[in-house]
Write a protein that holds these residues in place. Structure first.
Motif, PDB file in Angstrom:
ATOM      1  N   LYS B 247       0.892  -1.201  -0.040  1.00 50.85           N
ATOM      2  CA  LYS B 247       0.099   0.051  -0.159  1.00 50.85           C
ATOM      3  C   LYS B 247       0.932   1.368   0.026  1.00 50.85           C
ATOM      4  CE  LYS B 247      -4.126  -2.287   2.082  1.00 50.85           C
ATOM      5  NZ  LYS B 247      -4.751  -2.578   3.085  1.00 50.85           N
ATOM      6  N   LYS B 251      -0.595   6.119  -5.500  1.00 50.90           N
ATOM      7  CA  LYS B 251      -1.586   7.498  -5.189  1.00 50.90           C
ATOM      8  C   LYS B 251      -1.633   8.125  -6.421  1.00 50.90           C
ATOM      9  CE  LYS B 251       0.148   7.869  -0.445  1.00 50.90           C
ATOM     10  NZ  LYS B 251       1.508   8.332   0.390  1.00 50.90           N
ATOM     11  N   ASP B 281      -3.938  13.794  -1.432  1.00 47.81           N
ATOM     12  CA  ASP B 281      -4.092  12.635  -2.279  1.00 47.81           C
ATOM     13  C   ASP B 281      -4.705  11.390  -1.724  1.00 47.81           C
ATOM     14  OD1 ASP B 281      -2.482  13.963  -4.016  1.00 47.81           O
ATOM     15  OD2 ASP B 281      -0.708  13.085  -3.600  1.00 47.81           O
ATOM     16  N   PHE B 282      -6.222  11.293  -1.738  1.00 47.35           N
ATOM     17  CA  PHE B 282      -6.600  10.397  -0.881  1.00 47.35           C
ATOM     18  C   PHE B 282      -6.886   9.030  -1.497  1.00 47.35           C
ATOM     19  CE2 PHE B 282      -9.976  12.063  -3.856  1.00 47.35           C
ATOM     20  CZ  PHE B 282     -10.456  10.822  -4.277  1.00 47.35           C
TER      21      PHE B 282
END
Lengths: 324, 324
Positions: B247, B251, B281-282
């Motif tokens: 993860k 992004k 940057d969600f």
């Protein structure tokens, strides 16, 4: 996504929808449904495009908010220094305290211990002590084969008034009936044979409440790609979905006190070159988080034979062999 | 574990067995078999408990060793500034350049592009330009639906003498026959419907050589736990095993130039609260690496209908809706 996870995130500060998406790593539709519901019930409020907790929710959340692990980690470090010696009979070895700390933070970030019933299968790492010391779980239960480990956890729990329930248990036996379907979060660092993994993960699956979380460690050193794939198949069959796979937080301390230790590992029979003592923590077990999709289904419920194939196969390279 | 991965690791400096285990993240038995074999053939040598390359191996490895990505990243940054505009028709959006850089490093660390035939399905991120600029892959092929993207990649490739082959292709169509079973490493950032994912991953599976690598992105924002689980089942059926799930390296840049953009996302229909423009940057798409266990088996080989269900379902929250 469960309410408490949202509350704990907002306890720290009000956040926008986009910030919540990022910080909670939530499934988008889950977060949206939850926010709609919580706004409707006024447990969560919305102002200037930020979500925040109502006074009542804030008060209810407070006991489960825990910003700092310093005193718990200090206690943990003290406890690991005095723990019982490794028992190779049970394929034990210790995670480094730094790895345990990072794992605890990871568990907390997923809201997997706060107000949760946590079950640990095999706890020579003494994770139960760390978790109970935070005061966050509803209950911590340890099922473990080694009486020395159980006794030590009991003595620490008594001394420091920690709520830990210990049960003498061999993973080859059926899960105690009072644990079936009762556990929110199951954690194990299993033996890495297909047979042992199948048993350990099945006990975990059987212990879980619907949509519960299951964590386990899996290395590449002791497992092949084929074994990883077999495990992925098992997870599918058990209704378990991998959500996270984190490397670098499953380190074991090396070198061990006795340099001869390494000459007794299974791998020493496989290599065509002389071996020296390691100068670094070479072993890393990936920490894998799964979520049950609805009700998890164990592949094994009854007893299985506890023989050599439970803890040894041809790819478990760091298996300790008896002095022959 | 393949030879070149070992050679590249030892190219930097001689390493002990334990260091190699740690640095390569290898399956233990694979590494041992490879070391035994390489020592036997004298392509790798052993002295003072450290492995090192023979002169000949060293010379052969040199072209694939690449310590620094600075000039390639500079070129990439220049290219992304001039790229064609997002085409919402094709569900496009751009990964941040920082994420692409981290992904390239990740690919290199797994020796998945060095001397490899790489296939990218959908390349609005222009990853092909970055990869080809390193000079490491044997070949980089892009299959992509958007002619503007293909034209741009072609023009950059011509200008900077990069070896990139571009093919106009819709993932709903069968894979071009000359790509079947020919690709070492397949990479895609697919649409996140079950239907679209099944097609995209199947094209990837069909393209792979035995034991090839397949990378894809998957978000939580646009997918539910149930969808993740369905995908895990698909991977099993395709003989693909998850080896890594990272993860934070998927992004997307926010906010977009037009603030109204967010009002057109599917999620705006689902929320009971007003939405503001994001300030961060969600969006993060997990980068998932799989290895084929032997020969990968595609679930879809023929054409499928390219309709709305290919790119839109009820959980794709960031789907851009036409102005209605």
């Amino acid at each position: 996504m469960e309410k408490l996870h949202l509350y704990l995130t907002l306890y720290q500060k009000p956040l926008s929808f986009w910030e919540l998406l990022k910080v909670t790593d939530a499934y988008g539709s889950d977060l949206i449904n939850l926010l709609n519901q919580e706004l409707n019930s006024k447990r969560v409020l919305y102002k200037n495009y930020k979500f925040y907790l109502s006074e009542k929710t804030r008060k209810e959340t407070k006991p489960f908010y825990h910003p700092d692990l310093k005193s718990e980690y200090d206690l943990y470090l003290k406890c690991v220094k005095q723990r019982p010696e490794v028992n190779e009979l049970f394929w034990q070895d210790y995670l480094s305290p730094e790895s345990v700390l990072t794992r605890v933070k990871f568990l907390i970030s997923h809201a997997d211990i706060q107000n949760k019933r946590v079950l640990i299968l095999g706890d020579d790492d003494l994770l139960s002590i760390f978790l109970a010391a935070t005061g966050l779980p509803k209950e911590v239960v340890v099922i473990e084969i080694d009486e020395a480990v159980l006794d030590y956890i009991d003595s620490v729990a008594t001394k420091h008034k920690l709520k830990i329930k210990t049960i003498s248990y061999n993973a080859a036996e059926p899960l105690p009936s009072n644990l079936i379907g009762k556990v929110d979060t199951f954690i194990t660092e299993p033996v890495e044979t297909i047979f042992g993994l199948k048993a350990c993960l099945s006990r975990g699956a059987q212990s879980l409440v619907p949509n519960g979380s299951l964590y386990f460690g899996l290395s590449r050193i002791d497992s092949t790609l084929k074994k990883w794939y077999e495990i992925q198949k098992m997870l599918n069959q058990m209704n378990l979905c991998i959500t996270d796979l984190v490397k670098g937080i499953g380190k074991y301390k090396d070198p061990k006190a006795e340099p001869e230790y390494y000459q007794h590992l299974f791998l020493s029979k496989k290599i065509n070159f002389p071996l020296t003592t390691p100068t670094l923590d070479f072993y890393d077990s990936a920490f894998i988080r799964c979520k049950a999709v609805g009700k998890a289904k164990p592949l094994i419920k009854g007893s299985v034979k506890f023989n050599k194939s439970f803890y040894q196969d041809n790819s478990v390279m760091t298996m300790y062999l008896d002095k022959e």
